[in-house]
Design a protein around this motif. Structure first.
Motif, short mmCIF file in Angstrom:
data_model
loop_
_atom_site.label_atom_id
_atom_site.label_comp_id
_atom_site.label_asym_id
_atom_site.label_seq_id
_atom_site.Cartn_x
_atom_site.Cartn_y
_atom_site.Cartn_z
N ASP A 51 0.83 -1.21 0.00
CA ASP A 51 0.00 0.00 0.00
C ASP A 51 0.86 1.26 0.00
OD1 ASP A 51 -2.33 -1.48 -0.07
OD2 ASP A 51 -2.65 -1.39 2.10
N GLU A 52 1.91 1.25 0.81
CA GLU A 52 2.80 2.41 0.87
C GLU A 52 3.56 2.57 -0.45
OE1 GLU A 52 5.17 2.73 4.54
OE2 GLU A 52 3.88 1.13 5.32
N THR A 55 1.35 4.14 -3.06
CA THR A 55 1.21 5.58 -2.82
C THR A 55 2.39 6.34 -3.41
OG1 THR A 55 -0.10 5.22 -0.82
CG2 THR A 55 1.03 7.35 -1.02
N LYS A 59 2.48 8.89 -6.73
CA LYS A 59 2.99 10.27 -6.66
C LYS A 59 3.98 10.52 -7.79
CE LYS A 59 2.56 10.93 -1.65
NZ LYS A 59 3.34 11.12 -0.40
#
Length: 75
Positions: A51-52, A55, A59
């Protein structure tokens, strides 16, 4: 290769991964550009923090939507 005490390769890899995460986090905090965000995303993938990683890769994609490496790493 004989190992007498534990699995040193795993210990070294863990230390190297922690160092890579620390350096990537520092780089992103100082300059959140595509290469730094991509590097952090890749480290997070290696740590299985999906999940990180998603992200950070998203970006980077917002800054460079046509970068195929980002899309490949995002899957």
């Amino acid at each position: 290769k004989d190992v007498t005490r534990g699995n040193t390769d795993t210990e070294i890899n863990k230390i190297e991964l922690e160092l890579a995460r620390t350096l990537a986090l520092k780089a992103v905090s100082e300059n959140p550009n595509v290469p730094n965000l991509h590097a952090l995303g890749r480290v997070l993938l290696l740590e299985r923090k999906f999940d990180e990683a998603i992200t950070q890769l998203n970006k980077a994609i917002q800054l460079s939507a046509n970068n195929p490496k980002l899309h490949i790493d995002l899957g």
